[in-house]
Design an enzyme around this catalytic site. Structure first.
Site, PDB file in Angstrom:
ATOM      1  N   GLU A 139      -4.449   6.678 -35.934  1.00 30.21           N
ATOM      2  CA  GLU A 139      -4.958   7.312 -37.061  1.00 30.21           C
ATOM      3  C   GLU A 139      -5.826   6.398 -37.390  1.00 30.21           C
ATOM      4  O   GLU A 139      -7.377   5.691 -37.614  1.00 30.21           O
ATOM      5  CB  GLU A 139      -4.693   8.673 -38.868  1.00 30.21           C
ATOM      6  N   HIS A 161      -0.368   3.636 -35.928  1.00 33.64           N
ATOM      7  CA  HIS A 161      -0.675   4.992 -35.613  1.00 33.64           C
ATOM      8  C   HIS A 161      -2.095   4.781 -35.128  1.00 33.64           C
ATOM      9  O   HIS A 161      -3.109   4.350 -35.117  1.00 33.64           O
ATOM     10  CB  HIS A 161      -0.365   6.184 -36.477  1.00 33.64           C
TER      11      HIS A 161
HETATM   12  C1  AOF Z   1       1.694   9.723 -37.238  1.00 35.77           C
HETATM   13  N1  AOF Z   1       0.675   8.533 -35.757  1.00 35.77           N
HETATM   14  O1  AOF Z   1       0.008   8.070 -34.892  1.00 35.77           O
HETATM   15  C2  AOF Z   1       2.651   8.538 -34.564  1.00 35.77           C
HETATM   16  C3  AOF Z   1       3.351   9.016 -35.835  1.00 35.77           C
HETATM   17  O2  AOF Z   1       8.124   3.784 -38.066  1.00 35.77           O
HETATM   18  P1  AOF Z   1       6.748   3.838 -38.336  1.00 35.77           P
HETATM   19  O3  AOF Z   1       5.930   3.583 -39.049  1.00 35.77           O
HETATM   20  O4  AOF Z   1       5.583   3.378 -36.757  1.00 35.77           O
HETATM   21  O5  AOF Z   1       6.921   6.150 -38.208  1.00 35.77           O
HETATM   22  C4  AOF Z   1       6.625   6.786 -37.353  1.00 35.77           C
HETATM   23  C5  AOF Z   1       7.359   7.978 -37.213  1.00 35.77           C
HETATM   24  O6  AOF Z   1       5.634   8.402 -37.590  1.00 35.77           O
HETATM   25  C6  AOF Z   1       7.479   8.865 -35.991  1.00 35.77           C
HETATM   26  O7  AOF Z   1       9.210   9.059 -36.590  1.00 35.77           O
HETATM   27  C7  AOF Z   1       6.886  10.204 -36.050  1.00 35.77           C
HETATM   28  O8  AOF Z   1       7.467  11.087 -37.186  1.00 35.77           O
HETATM   29  C8  AOF Z   1       5.613   8.811 -36.932  1.00 35.77           C
HETATM   30  N2  AOF Z   1       4.225   9.388 -35.798  1.00 35.77           N
HETATM   31  N3  AOF Z   1       2.819   9.330 -36.567  1.00 35.77           N
HETATM   32  O9  AOF Z   1       0.593  10.388 -38.531  1.00 35.77           O
HETATM   33  C9  AOF Z   1       1.176   8.012 -35.044  1.00 35.77           C
HETATM   34  N4  AOF Z   1       3.407   7.604 -33.822  1.00 35.77           N
HETATM   35 ZN    ZN Z   2       1.294   7.143 -39.742  1.00 34.34          ZN
END
Ligand code: AOF
Ligand code: ZN
Length: 358
Positions: free
Chosen positions: A46, A44
């Site tokens: 962060e 992600h």
């Molecule tokens: C964040 N930062 O850059 C993003 C987030 O399957 P994963 O682990 O990639 O998680 C996907 C979910 O995480 C997505 O549905 C959304 O709720 C969140 N995305 N969150 O803190 C990020 N891309």
């Molecule tokens: Zn995240």
């Protein structure tokens, strides 16, 4: 936040069905780290920003376009615990995550750990960037973009639906860059019969290969169409009201209800939503364009205007777009206008989308 938004936008086409997210880390007024969510299934924004830090982020401020995630049982570790571990003192957030597993819980966990949280900063712009993610997570349907080219005299083709080359080479290249950032491209059976298109992105670096979709209530697509002939290699989905469809290799038929004798477009969108299609690009003729607009199902419209008239009588005219453009730019001798439908349930700000500025 403005810089975090620009970073986030780099993810378009790479991260879907995830949201695009950018993160900037500030310490004593200086940027010490930057990152964005680069690819579906990967880290992600962060952790990418923290890994890039030129100084210890302890006591720093993290500016993130989206509420940091706190849920487990997913592809990557949650961001909230890593922000806490890194000793981040303050988190500035663009919008809360509509994902029900996060939705305010990320903010609550940060606060419970003694971190100051400031939320909804540039909220409308941040949500607009992720309008497709909102469409899918909150309304279980893809974000719908209509795209067409029209001549100086407002025509989309020749008389009797005959194809005409309207846009120039620079517009065509641009359209292929947009195609490779979509999850699916749809046309009507009229367009299949008149143009025999392939609907593939070509002559540009390929990011994703969109699913090819035909909206064909009465199953008029000929088996000799290039789309059907190439379906073995690249799948095709046909939405139709006809029962007992033929067995064509690589073609999936979706039985769809009718509305006023036509395909029920809402059912089509709902079905594509179950397939996790985030961006649906429609390359319509005038009839399909008007149907999507009249039913308020178009979130965004791209119009390429050529300076050359067609001078054809009885040729189909393009619909008028009744709202102000978010962006107008030159594409060679043509111009591109991007319109965001202010009546869309996922309209938040009349801000040009990143792919229209490629
Ligand atoms: C964040 N930062 O850059 C993003 C987030 O399957 P994963 O682990 O990639 O998680 C996907 C979910 O995480 C997505 O549905 C959304 O709720 C969140 N995305 N969150 O803190 C990020 N891309
Ligand atoms: Zn995240």
């Amino acid at each position: 936040m403005r810089e975090a938004l620009i970073l986030a936008a780099r993810g378009r086409g790479y991260v879907e069905p995830n949201p695009m997210v950018g993160c900037v880390i500030l310490k004593a007024g200086h940027v010490i780290g930057r990152g964005h969510h680069q690819k579906f299934g990967e880290l992600h924004a962060e952790p990418n920003a923290m890994a890039s830090c030129t100084e210890d982020p302890r006591g720093a401020t993290a500016i993130v376009t989206l509420e940091p995630c706190c849920h487990t049982d997913k592809k990557t570790p949650p961001c909230v615990p890593s922000l806490i571990r890194a000793g981040i003192a303050r988190v500035v957030i663009g919008h809360t995550d509509p994902n029900p597993q996060v939705s305010g819980n990320g903010i609550a966990q940060l606060r419970a750990a003694g971190i100051e949280v400031i939320s909804d900063v540039m909220n409308a712009q941040c949500r607009q960037l992720n309008a497709p993610f909102f469409a899918l997570t909150q309304f279980a349907r893809p974000y719908v973009t209509l795209k067409w080219a029209q001549s100086a005299d407002g025509l989309m083709g020749g008389a009797g639906n005959t194809p005409r080359q309207i846009s120039g080479s620079e517009s065509n290249r641009f359209m292929h860059m947009l195609r490779t950032r979509c999850d699916a491209i749809a046309v009507s059976a009229d367009t299949v019969i008149a143009d025999d298109p392939m609907l593939t992105p070509r002559r540009v670096p390929i990011i994703r290969t969109p699913l090819r979709v035909i909206l064909d209530a009465h199953l008029r697509t000929p088996p000799t169409a290039k789309l059907i002939q190439s379906a073995d290699a690249s799948p095709v989905h046909i939405f139709t009201t006809v029962g007992n469809p033929p067995n064509w290799p690589g073609v999936t038929f979706h039985q769809t209800p009718t509305a006023d004798g036509h395909l029920d477009l809402r059912s089509v969108l709902r079905e594509l939503g179950t397939m996790k299609i985030t961006h649906l690009l429609i390359e319509p003729g005038p009839r399909l364009a008007k149907a999507f607009m009249q039913q308020n199902l178009a979130d965004r419209i791209w119009v390429i205007r050529s300076p050359v008239p067609l001078h054809e009588t009885k040729a189909p005219a393009a619909p008028d777009v009744p709202y102000p453009a978010a962006l107008c730019r030159d594409l060679g001798i043509d111009t591109l206008s991007e319109y965001l439908n202010p009546g869309s349930e996922v309209f938040f700000a009349n801000a040009a989308s990143p792919e229209s500025q490629l």
